[in-house]
Design a protein around this motif. Sequence first.
Motif, PDB file in Angstrom:
ATOM      1  N   THR A 221      -6.060  -4.321  10.285  1.00  0.00           N
ATOM      2  CA  THR A 221      -5.482  -3.103  10.849  1.00  0.00           C
ATOM      3  C   THR A 221      -4.048  -3.333  11.333  1.00  0.00           C
ATOM      4  OG1 THR A 221      -6.550  -3.635  12.961  1.00  0.00           O
ATOM      5  CG2 THR A 221      -7.681  -2.078  11.513  1.00  0.00           C
ATOM      6  N   GLN A 222      -3.734  -4.547  11.795  1.00  0.00           N
ATOM      7  CA  GLN A 222      -2.377  -4.838  12.249  1.00  0.00           C
ATOM      8  C   GLN A 222      -1.381  -4.857  11.098  1.00  0.00           C
ATOM      9  OE1 GLN A 222      -3.173  -8.519  14.294  1.00  0.00           O
ATOM     10  NE2 GLN A 222      -2.982  -7.581  16.315  1.00  0.00           N
ATOM     11  N   VAL A 223      -1.693  -5.620  10.040  1.00  0.00           N
ATOM     12  CA  VAL A 223      -0.701  -5.751   8.971  1.00  0.00           C
ATOM     13  C   VAL A 223      -0.561  -4.462   8.173  1.00  0.00           C
ATOM     14  CG1 VAL A 223      -0.921  -8.259   8.753  1.00  0.00           C
ATOM     15  CG2 VAL A 223      -2.393  -6.790   7.385  1.00  0.00           C
ATOM     16  N   TYR A 224      -1.608  -3.650   8.134  1.00  0.00           N
ATOM     17  CA  TYR A 224      -1.490  -2.365   7.432  1.00  0.00           C
ATOM     18  C   TYR A 224      -0.813  -1.318   8.318  1.00  0.00           C
ATOM     19  CZ  TYR A 224      -2.572   1.939   4.950  1.00  0.00           C
ATOM     20  OH  TYR A 224      -2.466   3.151   4.310  1.00  0.00           O
ATOM     21  N   GLY A 225      -1.259  -1.212   9.563  1.00  0.00           N
ATOM     22  CA  GLY A 225      -0.784  -0.142  10.413  1.00  0.00           C
ATOM     23  C   GLY A 225       0.487  -0.447  11.177  1.00  0.00           C
ATOM     24  N   ASN A 226       0.836  -1.742  11.302  1.00  0.00           N
ATOM     25  CA  ASN A 226       2.002  -2.129  12.093  1.00  0.00           C
ATOM     26  C   ASN A 226       2.745  -3.267  11.386  1.00  0.00           C
ATOM     27  OD1 ASN A 226       3.665  -1.901  14.352  1.00  0.00           O
ATOM     28  ND2 ASN A 226       2.473  -3.364  15.556  1.00  0.00           N
ATOM     29  N   PRO A 227       3.169  -3.054  10.120  1.00  0.00           N
ATOM     30  CA  PRO A 227       3.744  -4.144   9.320  1.00  0.00           C
ATOM     31  C   PRO A 227       5.065  -4.653   9.891  1.00  0.00           C
ATOM     32  CG  PRO A 227       4.116  -2.034   8.246  1.00  0.00           C
ATOM     33  CD  PRO A 227       3.221  -1.761   9.403  1.00  0.00           C
ATOM     34  N   ALA A 228       5.292  -5.971   9.739  1.00  0.00           N
ATOM     35  CA  ALA A 228       6.503  -6.585  10.278  1.00  0.00           C
ATOM     36  C   ALA A 228       7.715  -6.371   9.382  1.00  0.00           C
ATOM     37  CB  ALA A 228       6.284  -8.083  10.490  1.00  0.00           C
ATOM     38  N   THR A 229       7.500  -6.172   8.090  1.00  0.00           N
ATOM     39  CA  THR A 229       8.618  -6.027   7.149  1.00  0.00           C
ATOM     40  C   THR A 229       8.329  -4.915   6.147  1.00  0.00           C
ATOM     41  OG1 THR A 229       7.765  -7.590   5.497  1.00  0.00           O
ATOM     42  CG2 THR A 229       9.064  -8.527   7.304  1.00  0.00           C
ATOM     43  N   ALA A 230       9.391  -4.481   5.473  1.00  0.00           N
ATOM     44  CA  ALA A 230       9.241  -3.458   4.439  1.00  0.00           C
ATOM     45  C   ALA A 230       8.389  -3.970   3.283  1.00  0.00           C
ATOM     46  CB  ALA A 230      10.611  -3.025   3.936  1.00  0.00           C
ATOM     47  N   PHE A 231       8.498  -5.274   2.983  1.00  0.00           N
ATOM     48  CA  PHE A 231       7.686  -5.830   1.903  1.00  0.00           C
ATOM     49  C   PHE A 231       6.199  -5.699   2.229  1.00  0.00           C
ATOM     50  CE2 PHE A 231       5.217  -9.344   0.171  1.00  0.00           C
ATOM     51  CZ  PHE A 231       5.417  -9.155  -1.180  1.00  0.00           C
ATOM     52  N   VAL A 232       5.808  -6.037   3.451  1.00  0.00           N
ATOM     53  CA  VAL A 232       4.396  -5.935   3.841  1.00  0.00           C
ATOM     54  C   VAL A 232       3.929  -4.483   3.756  1.00  0.00           C
ATOM     55  CG1 VAL A 232       2.753  -6.293   5.728  1.00  0.00           C
ATOM     56  CG2 VAL A 232       4.560  -7.976   5.314  1.00  0.00           C
ATOM     57  N   ALA A 233       4.747  -3.567   4.248  1.00  0.00           N
ATOM     58  CA  ALA A 233       4.389  -2.154   4.177  1.00  0.00           C
ATOM     59  C   ALA A 233       4.231  -1.684   2.730  1.00  0.00           C
ATOM     60  CB  ALA A 233       5.457  -1.308   4.880  1.00  0.00           C
ATOM     61  N   SER A 234       5.063  -2.226   1.833  1.00  0.00           N
ATOM     62  CA  SER A 234       5.013  -1.839   0.420  1.00  0.00           C
ATOM     63  C   SER A 234       3.843  -2.477  -0.305  1.00  0.00           C
ATOM     64  CB  SER A 234       6.319  -2.233  -0.280  1.00  0.00           C
ATOM     65  OG  SER A 234       7.409  -1.550   0.278  1.00  0.00           O
ATOM     66  N   PHE A 235       3.495  -3.723   0.074  1.00  0.00           N
ATOM     67  CA  PHE A 235       2.448  -4.445  -0.646  1.00  0.00           C
ATOM     68  C   PHE A 235       1.057  -3.925  -0.291  1.00  0.00           C
ATOM     69  CE2 PHE A 235      -0.135  -8.033  -2.020  1.00  0.00           C
ATOM     70  CZ  PHE A 235       0.477  -8.365  -3.216  1.00  0.00           C
ATOM     71  N   LEU A 236       0.900  -3.454   0.938  1.00  0.00           N
ATOM     72  CA  LEU A 236      -0.392  -2.950   1.387  1.00  0.00           C
ATOM     73  C   LEU A 236      -0.376  -1.430   1.370  1.00  0.00           C
ATOM     74  CD1 LEU A 236      -0.973  -5.429   4.301  1.00  0.00           C
ATOM     75  CD2 LEU A 236      -2.568  -5.071   2.435  1.00  0.00           C
ATOM     76  N   GLY A 237      -1.272  -0.855   0.621  1.00  0.00           N
ATOM     77  CA  GLY A 237      -1.355   0.600   0.551  1.00  0.00           C
ATOM     78  C   GLY A 237      -1.414   1.072  -0.875  1.00  0.00           C
ATOM     79  N   SER A 238      -2.320   2.007  -1.151  1.00  0.00           N
ATOM     80  CA  SER A 238      -2.444   2.568  -2.487  1.00  0.00           C
ATOM     81  C   SER A 238      -2.745   4.064  -2.352  1.00  0.00           C
ATOM     82  CB  SER A 238      -3.562   1.869  -3.263  1.00  0.00           C
ATOM     83  OG  SER A 238      -3.690   2.407  -4.559  1.00  0.00           O
ATOM     84  N   PRO A 239      -1.832   4.915  -2.877  1.00  0.00           N
ATOM     85  CA  PRO A 239      -0.562   4.592  -3.527  1.00  0.00           C
ATOM     86  C   PRO A 239       0.412   3.964  -2.544  1.00  0.00           C
ATOM     87  CG  PRO A 239      -0.733   6.946  -3.124  1.00  0.00           C
ATOM     88  CD  PRO A 239      -2.064   6.369  -2.788  1.00  0.00           C
TER      89      PRO A 239
END
Length: 433
Positions: A221-239
Motif C-alpha cells: 500500500t505504501q509503494v502504490y499509494g505513496n510512491p517515492a519517485t515517478a518511476f515507481v508511480a509509473s511501474f505500479l498500476g494498470s493502466p
Amino acid sequence: MTVFLDHVTKVYDGDVRAVDDVQLQVAKGEVVVLLGPSGCGKTTILRMIAGLEEVTSGKLWLNGELANDLSTQDRNIAMVFQHGALYPHCTVRKNIAFPLEVAGVLDKPSMDARVRELARGLGIEATLDRRPSMLSGGERQRVAIGRALSKSERAVLLMDEPLASLDASRRHGLREEIGALVRSLDLTTIYVTHDQVEALALADRIAVLRDGALEDIGSPTQVYGNPATAFVASFLGSPPINLLSATVWVEHGQRVIIDFGSQQLQLPWTDPRAEILTQYQSLTVLVGIRPDMLSQAREPAAGSALQGRVHALEYHGHEWLARLEVGVRLVDIDTVKARSRRPASPGRAAASPGLVGGILSRLGPGRTRRSGPASDPAPAHHRQPGEHRRADIVMRLDSPRGWDVGQVVSVTVDVASMYLFNADGERIDKVPY
C-alpha cells in the motif's frame, strides 16, 4: 534468519554497474519482493545473497554474521530458479530427497517421511513416482520448491521469478500457495519478479529497483499509494499513471497554479503542498494522475477540471477505459533519470526534503470499441516546443453512457490525490506513511 545488504554494489568487467549502493534489511520470517524491469539488478542481488556472485563493495550480513566470504553451502539458503532445474532422470521423490541424501543427516525412513510431508503440503503427493517430463509446469515448480525446502534448517528462501513460465491461471493458484507455505514455515523469503500483481499479492514489503538502484521500499500500500519517485508511480498500476509536464505559478496567499500550457489545475493556499511548491515557482514539475483520480464531471470546482476530446473507448469486461486528447504534454518515464544517474545537487536536495529519509525509514523490520480521427482540442499555439505525438490521458469509466468518440468532455481531477515530482522524477509532496 535476517538478511542485511549494507551499501552493496556489484560491478562487472567493463565497469558495468549491475547493483548500485543498495541498502536493504529483511527481517526474520518476512517476505520481501524485489520488483523492477528486466536488467535492473534483481537477480544479481539474489545471486550475491546466495554466494553465486561476489560482492564488489559493501557488506552482506546473514543473521548478524558477515557473509561476504562465506561459501554457498555455509549460508543456510535455499534457492528456486525460474525453470525449476530438476533432474530429468529422477522421480519427484528423488528430486526432493536429493539434498537430504547429499547431507546424510537423516536415515531413510525419516527422509521418506520428510519428502511425503513436503509433497503433501505442496499438493504433489500423487506425483512422487513420476518424472519431471510427466508433470505440468506448476507441478514442476512445486517440486523445485520442495527440493529447496527439504533441508528444514534452511532459513532463507530465494525465489527468482518462479512463476514466469506458467500461464495466468496456474500463476494465480501457485502464487497463493507459495505465500501460504512460506508464512506457515516462517521462512525469510526474498522473491524476484517483474510482475506487479505478484509483488502486490505476495509481499510484506516491496523493493522497487531501476538500473541497479533502489527507487523505493515499503508495504504494497505504501509503494502504490505513496510512491517515492515517478518511476515507481509509473511501474505500479494498470493502466499506468498519467504523467504530465507542467509549470508552477504561485500566487502567494491565494493559490498555486499547475499550468499545462493549454489547461490549468489549481491548489488552494490551504493545501499543505502549496508551501512546498513555492520553491518551484516558474519551474517544471511532473504531475502524476492515476486513471481512478479522474471522473466524469458534472459541476467541477474551479481549477479541478480538464477538458478533452474522446479519442477512444475501450471495453475491458469489468470496466471501460476512455482515452482523452487534452492537449497537454505527456512524459515518457524512460526519459526521466534513474536515481543512480542523478547528479548530486544541493538545490535539489533542499527542494526534495525527506526523499532519502522516507525510503530509509522503510528499510527495517482490450479491444478498442470505437476509435475516431486524431484531433487536438487545444489550439496549436499552446503546444510546447518539441511535442509531436498525441497526448492521451486514460481514465476509468463505470459506463460510457453519454460519451462517444470525437465528443468534447470535461473530467474532474481529484487534485488532493495527484502526485507531484520534480523534473528528475523525485517526489516533492511525499507525506509520512
